[in-house]
Write a protein that holds these residues in place. Sequence first.
Motif, PDB file in Angstrom:
ATOM      1  N   GLY A 152       0.782  -1.221   0.000  1.00  0.00           N
ATOM      2  CA  GLY A 152       0.000   0.000   0.000  1.00  0.00           C
ATOM      3  C   GLY A 152       0.815   1.271   0.000  1.00  0.00           C
ATOM      4  O   GLY A 152       0.259   2.353  -0.020  1.00  0.00           O
ATOM      5  N   ASN A 153       2.117   1.165   0.049  1.00  0.00           N
ATOM      6  CA  ASN A 153       2.937   2.366   0.043  1.00  0.00           C
ATOM      7  C   ASN A 153       3.354   2.786  -1.362  1.00  0.00           C
ATOM      8  O   ASN A 153       3.845   3.886  -1.564  1.00  0.00           O
ATOM      9  N   GLU A 154       3.197   1.896  -2.318  1.00  0.00           N
ATOM     10  CA  GLU A 154       3.563   2.215  -3.698  1.00  0.00           C
ATOM     11  C   GLU A 154       2.371   2.836  -4.403  1.00  0.00           C
ATOM     12  O   GLU A 154       1.268   2.286  -4.371  1.00  0.00           O
ATOM     13  N   PRO A 155       2.524   3.980  -5.042  1.00  0.00           N
ATOM     14  CA  PRO A 155       1.390   4.634  -5.685  1.00  0.00           C
ATOM     15  C   PRO A 155       0.902   3.872  -6.915  1.00  0.00           C
ATOM     16  O   PRO A 155       1.666   3.156  -7.564  1.00  0.00           O
ATOM     17  N   LEU A 156      -0.377   4.047  -7.222  1.00  0.00           N
ATOM     18  CA  LEU A 156      -0.945   3.421  -8.424  1.00  0.00           C
ATOM     19  C   LEU A 156      -0.517   4.209  -9.647  1.00  0.00           C
ATOM     20  O   LEU A 156      -0.401   5.430  -9.614  1.00  0.00           O
ATOM     21  N   SER A 157      -0.307   3.491 -10.735  1.00  0.00           N
ATOM     22  CA  SER A 157       0.003   4.156 -12.005  1.00  0.00           C
ATOM     23  C   SER A 157      -1.281   4.771 -12.555  1.00  0.00           C
ATOM     24  O   SER A 157      -2.379   4.470 -12.099  1.00  0.00           O
ATOM     25  N   SER A 158      -1.129   5.648 -13.536  1.00  0.00           N
ATOM     26  CA  SER A 158      -2.306   6.292 -14.119  1.00  0.00           C
ATOM     27  C   SER A 158      -3.237   5.259 -14.750  1.00  0.00           C
ATOM     28  O   SER A 158      -4.464   5.362 -14.650  1.00  0.00           O
ATOM     29  N   ALA A 206     -10.821  -3.420  -3.045  1.00  0.00           N
ATOM     30  CA  ALA A 206      -9.961  -2.444  -3.717  1.00  0.00           C
ATOM     31  C   ALA A 206     -10.677  -1.102  -3.853  1.00  0.00           C
ATOM     32  O   ALA A 206     -10.095  -0.042  -3.595  1.00  0.00           O
ATOM     33  N   VAL A 207     -11.938  -1.155  -4.246  1.00  0.00           N
ATOM     34  CA  VAL A 207     -12.716   0.078  -4.401  1.00  0.00           C
ATOM     35  C   VAL A 207     -12.901   0.765  -3.052  1.00  0.00           C
ATOM     36  O   VAL A 207     -12.729   1.981  -2.917  1.00  0.00           O
ATOM     37  N   SER A 208     -13.243  -0.021  -2.043  1.00  0.00           N
ATOM     38  CA  SER A 208     -13.445   0.533  -0.702  1.00  0.00           C
ATOM     39  C   SER A 208     -12.174   1.191  -0.176  1.00  0.00           C
ATOM     40  O   SER A 208     -12.196   2.317   0.347  1.00  0.00           O
ATOM     41  N   GLU A 209     -11.038   0.511  -0.333  1.00  0.00           N
ATOM     42  CA  GLU A 209      -9.767   1.044   0.146  1.00  0.00           C
ATOM     43  C   GLU A 209      -9.364   2.287  -0.638  1.00  0.00           C
ATOM     44  O   GLU A 209      -8.809   3.243  -0.079  1.00  0.00           O
ATOM     45  N   ALA A 210      -9.647   2.282  -1.943  1.00  0.00           N
ATOM     46  CA  ALA A 210      -9.304   3.439  -2.770  1.00  0.00           C
ATOM     47  C   ALA A 210     -10.091   4.675  -2.357  1.00  0.00           C
ATOM     48  O   ALA A 210      -9.561   5.783  -2.315  1.00  0.00           O
ATOM     49  N   TYR A 211     -11.376   4.485  -2.012  1.00  0.00           N
ATOM     50  CA  TYR A 211     -12.165   5.610  -1.526  1.00  0.00           C
ATOM     51  C   TYR A 211     -11.652   6.093  -0.168  1.00  0.00           C
ATOM     52  O   TYR A 211     -11.574   7.289   0.107  1.00  0.00           O
ATOM     53  N   ARG A 212     -11.277   5.138   0.688  1.00  0.00           N
ATOM     54  CA  ARG A 212     -10.782   5.491   2.013  1.00  0.00           C
ATOM     55  C   ARG A 212      -9.522   6.337   1.929  1.00  0.00           C
ATOM     56  O   ARG A 212      -9.331   7.273   2.709  1.00  0.00           O
ATOM     57  N   ARG A 213      -8.664   6.008   0.950  1.00  0.00           N
ATOM     58  CA  ARG A 213      -7.398   6.733   0.810  1.00  0.00           C
ATOM     59  C   ARG A 213      -7.521   7.997  -0.031  1.00  0.00           C
ATOM     60  O   ARG A 213      -6.564   8.735  -0.172  1.00  0.00           O
ATOM     61  N   GLY A 214      -8.692   8.202  -0.602  1.00  0.00           N
ATOM     62  CA  GLY A 214      -8.862   9.369  -1.439  1.00  0.00           C
ATOM     63  C   GLY A 214      -8.348   9.207  -2.857  1.00  0.00           C
ATOM     64  O   GLY A 214      -8.218  10.173  -3.610  1.00  0.00           O
ATOM     65  N   ILE A 215      -8.042   7.961  -3.240  1.00  0.00           N
ATOM     66  CA  ILE A 215      -7.576   7.698  -4.603  1.00  0.00           C
ATOM     67  C   ILE A 215      -8.734   7.871  -5.578  1.00  0.00           C
ATOM     68  O   ILE A 215      -8.569   8.396  -6.689  1.00  0.00           O
ATOM     69  N   LEU A 216      -9.909   7.446  -5.135  1.00  0.00           N
ATOM     70  CA  LEU A 216     -11.128   7.658  -5.918  1.00  0.00           C
ATOM     71  C   LEU A 216     -11.943   8.731  -5.227  1.00  0.00           C
ATOM     72  O   LEU A 216     -12.179   8.653  -4.018  1.00  0.00           O
ATOM     73  N   GLY A 217     -12.357   9.749  -5.962  1.00  0.00           N
ATOM     74  CA  GLY A 217     -13.120  10.831  -5.342  1.00  0.00           C
ATOM     75  C   GLY A 217     -14.607  10.606  -5.443  1.00  0.00           C
ATOM     76  O   GLY A 217     -15.075   9.791  -6.174  1.00  0.00           O
TER      77      GLY A 217
END
Length: 217
Positions: A152-158, A206-217
């Motif tokens: 979880g420390n490595e950023p997602l690519s575009s 994955a979707v839930s975690e992405a929203y939690r981290r603010g990756i998905l707005g």
Amino acid sequence: MTAETAGTAAVPITLLVVDDHPVVRDGLRGMFTSASGFEVLGEAANGVEAVDLVARLDPDVVLMDLRMPGGGGVDAIAELARRGARARVLVLTTYDTDSDTLPAIEAGATGYLLKDAPRDELFTAVRAAAEGRTVLSPAVASRLVARVRAPGNEPLSSREREVLALVARGTSNRDIAKELFISEATVKTHLTHVYGKLGVKDRAAAVSEAYRRGILG
């Protein structure tokens, strides 16, 4: 008495004790006053008082609690760093969670110890902090190492973000492949990478975690 010992006694390490509990302040003052090589210059009940006293007393080391009414330790540490204070800040607290340790260290704390540390360990830590050396309790050091090594420390690519955004809309792998002009196998590969980086095992997580981290707005 050796010359080295005499030198240490002649120039004690000066301290400021910062804690909102009077009993804790009294205990720390008594502990350091009874030991050779230390001098407690003052006490503060919160971070705001601490910043003011550091400016007035110029201690070598500040023993800083974190959670205090009227001004927390992290804000005080950041303000001391902003002002270029000479004092080294050694956090002394009961909290070892990521939400406490990381902000304190990022703000500029030299060290981080828990209040259950043995007195000799505390004395050693203060001496090390006075010399500018980083001091971390074993529990805190282990947490920091684990956090660095954790998924979880490595950023997602575009592209991985694009795939994840489509997953969040409920798009199937086949339709994601069509929309992004890639093969379905490539979509699956991207998702595998996303799961690994987020530390999850399926699409919903994955979707839930992405929203939690603010990756998905």
